[in-house]
Scaffold this motif. Structure first.
Motif, PDB file in Angstrom:
ATOM      1  N   ARG A   6      32.620  31.967  38.621  1.00 30.60           N
ATOM      2  CA  ARG A   6      33.389  31.827  37.392  1.00 30.60           C
ATOM      3  C   ARG A   6      34.869  31.685  37.673  1.00 30.60           C
ATOM      4  N   LYS A   7      35.363  32.479  38.618  1.00 27.72           N
ATOM      5  CA  LYS A   7      36.790  32.401  38.941  1.00 27.72           C
ATOM      6  C   LYS A   7      37.094  31.046  39.571  1.00 27.72           C
TER       7      LYS A   7
ATOM      8  N   GLU B 160      38.419  36.124  33.477  1.00 27.70           N
ATOM      9  CA  GLU B 160      38.611  35.682  34.865  1.00 27.70           C
ATOM     10  C   GLU B 160      40.002  35.079  35.014  1.00 27.70           C
TER      11      GLU B 160
ATOM     12  N   SER C  73      31.656  34.661  42.810  1.00 31.34           N
ATOM     13  CA  SER C  73      33.013  34.176  42.587  1.00 31.34           C
ATOM     14  C   SER C  73      33.006  32.870  41.804  1.00 31.34           C
TER      15      SER C  73
ATOM     16  N   TYR D 257      35.720  32.826  29.634  1.00 33.19           N
ATOM     17  CA  TYR D 257      36.414  32.610  30.895  1.00 33.19           C
ATOM     18  C   TYR D 257      37.794  33.253  30.889  1.00 33.19           C
TER      19      TYR D 257
END
Lengths: 282, 282, 282, 282
Positions: free
Chosen positions: A161-162, D148, A159, D145
């Motif tokens: 990157r989020k 995400e 998790s 990114y």
């Protein structure tokens, strides 16, 4: 118990172990009585030494028991030094160990005390000594809690990157709201600069709320209310991310332990009848 | 209603119950009118006695109604003593009951008042009397909320190890950040010792934020910001763990264990009559 | 748009509606242009009157614009009175409406102002006037947000028992820890009575942390740390409960909309091939 | 890397790009070395200029390095002005860009500095300059990114309505409890008006807890306890909503849309090569 990568390559059931291999077994592993005893002793020493550092920082205790604490500190330092040298000696590749995370932590556990002999101002070396607490994780590595820790780490890593995107958004909000409050409230209410106002925004958004800086004007309180409700609401985001990732990480474990007889792939669903990679019957 | 392990072994529908068995039924069970009336009475007494202890601690009330509160206290104590003796008498194995969790709580509910006759300093015995509130759970044990409580406990117990690993990581962070702040801020800002700084780190990481100790220097505020964001973010970890475990604990109850006799598929809803994959009768 | 239980029983497409039925349609429903206009007007009046009450409580504004606010208040009161009478008149069963939740809220919206004519001390009637805000939910009832609200309510209601068990456990913890801190800290630190210490325990366990009462002794800070970590951790419990219940409440919606042609049962899983009740093919 | 809607319509591999198209590629895209270098440079400039604004707000730094900071500010402003003009020039429809979100942010990044030449009171323009931080998201838009962020946004958007209903309920609670506390506590404890009491209710319900206003009376503390426990409990609602929506948003990405050609079962893992039910090749 499976061996770790830094283990001695000798087979575990070899009838004759060199004394170096046996020392390695005691120091680095936990599946022999001697290894377990060593681990327990090490935990006691680590906690004892960290406790000594803590007590040493309390003025009244330092004044009363200063010399005793210094003695205790030296005993632990000598013990940890011997342990460090034994680890260096018994491991296959000493340099690789010395450069690894735990190798550095082990070294940092002993260096500050020696440095305090030559350097004044041990005050700043104190905290480095507290890092000894990290050595506890070395023992954790050897025991049954490893798999839970690994599962948690896996969920956090996937998790990552989020979470980064989320932290980025939080940082932006905090900078904008901090600057806004600096403009609205001004110096009288304690918002003396933008960095300080950003600090206030972080204190408020994370719902910590010290109260050392708090808005005084009506409009400032309205903006602060928005920041609070925002902080109260968006905590749902990291929680949601981690919960979903954990759900998947744990489900994977709930995955069948069967591995395909043809291609030896595993990770099959519990309800799978055929290998999902090569199609042969499981 | 199923009987509990500490129940009297006599069959429930036996035409003639000894008066001891009947007393057991009234005191320990909740499925007869007399048993229910006893439970309601007991709840009233427990709440009343806890309320009396609370009021007794308020100075103005104690000064005004001291003697009345003492009388009330003695009435409850006598009632609880009688109840305790009846429980001892009616239960099959008195010693096992006396040593059980609730046996000890029942005893602790009466002892402090008698001790206050011989010992001075009832102040410290006050809190033990508050433990009477735990007796409420004895009634909870008998009623319909039991299954929800059991489900929650099961989810918490199965997530216990992961929570332990998490608490361990939190403890380490708190020790390291506390020591760091002790070094950065020093005594002026209230960080007078490492234990006290660790207390600050716990106050901050858990987002409680009293504000009795708060960082004053710029660098201290930066580190504090990191601790806050960390605390704000990692609350996702226990939440995620418990949510996933609860999802599994509830699902287990939610899915029928029946499997189809034809295609042996399972995962059927509890209200399913036919297999949802092949249509044959379950 | 489906009609509500308190709707007029006349069919919606009847060519001739009595003026009473038409009034009912305007006041109680939202699917005609007149009904929508009425709702928008009502929202404006409600928000306006609540805003007036709020402004009236600010001393500087009351001193400057007192008479104006009183006039505005009387205008809203008269409007709401007319509306209340029209509702009473247009509804089929006036008494049932008058006794319903919204009937009482509608009445409470006008009574305080009239009472202030005969009774002194309008101060306490002020808050009752704020309850007008609840009338907003009457409009909410008519619009599209209803289904989301119903889904949330359903999830909360189905988790109600578990939440009750949780609140019960929290209450017990708060009583025990509060009493413990009363004993440890004593009056000097602000823990002047058990009820006040329980208040502190609630402030700490819920991670609010005002800082008006905070532990001063070392042991008190240790116990406080335990309460904080506990509060930080067990928030996972209600979150877990609600998340799991919501997952189920939403999934039910995600359930196939197919209904069995034989037994017209629905609620089948999306992957179901046969009706799970009668076994016939879907 | 896919092109964005506002991209130049020329094909990417065209042998001859007009210099305007090439400039567009460098400024608006990130998949060429020149484009990446431009992005990195832009990030440095944005962060540098925001840092300069922050430092400029710290009194001691402004007094010491005022002229230097002004020079730096003008350098960044000129750079951003050139960049803005180049964007305007290289984009296909300049007006559409100028009116877009990022077009406005780009303009706001340079205008305040020019305005400070003609207008006094740059204080209020300061915050507008901080909005430059939003330009960071322009770069984010171009990088990995993005997916995400898009997933998070999707989960938040699909839970938007439920969150709105929740915020509505919170607002109502906060107004009612705020008014109640205004009535109970009165001016002595800091609850000087209903708006201020609502501010207190928000501070308490969101568990921020500054402590600048806190209840003093016994009944006020009881009501405050209810608000705290409520705030502690209902945080479960947004968390539950977002978690469930995220679970669905991530699952959609996580499951292959392939279905078996033989038995047409689906729900296969993205890495599956063979159907897990019948073993035929996917």
């Amino acid at each position: 118990m499976s061996r770790f990568p830094d283990d001695n390559p000798l087979p575990e059931k070899a009838p004759l172990l060199s004394w170096r291999a046996r020392m390695h077994e005691v120091i680095f592993e936990a599946d022999t009585p001697a290894g377990k005893a060593f681990d327990v002793l090490l935990i006691v020493c680590i906690l004892g030494s960290v406790l000594a550092v803590m007590l040493d920082s309390v003025k009244s205790i330092r004044l009363a028991y200063g010399p005793l604490l210094t003695t205790v500190e030296w005993i632990f330092t000598v013990l940890f030094t011997i342990e460090y040298l034994l680890r260096l000696f018994s491991v296959g590749k000493p340099l690789k160990y010395a450069g690894s995370f735990f190798g550095i932590v082990d070294l940092l556990a002993v260096i500050p005390t020696y440095l305090s002999l030559v350097l004044p101002g041990t005050h700043y070396l104190l905290v480095i000594r507290v890092l000894r607490i990290l050595r506890i994780f070395r023992i954790l590595k050897l025991v049954q809690y490893l798999s839970e820790a690994r599962m948690l780490m896996q969920a956090l890593r996937s998790s990552g990157r989020k979470i980064t995107v989320f932290l980025f958004a939080v940082l932006t909000m905090v900078i904008i709201f901090g600057s806004l409050m600096y403009m609205i409230e001004g110096e009288a209410a304690g918002f003396t600069s933008i960095p300080r106002s950003i600090y206030w925004a972080i204190v408020t958004l994370t719902t910590v709320g010290y109260g050392d800086i708090s808005p005084q004007t009506n409009f400032g309180q309205v903006v602060a209310s928005v920041v609070m409700v925002l902080g109260y609401g968006i905590i749902a985001v990291p929680t949601g991310i981690v919960t979903v990732e954990m759900g998947q990480a744990f489900r994977k474990k709930g995955v069948s332990t069967q591995s395909c007889q043809e291609c030896s792939a595993d990770g099959h669903d519990p309800d799978a009848v055929h290998c999902k990679y090569c199609g042969s019957k499981l």
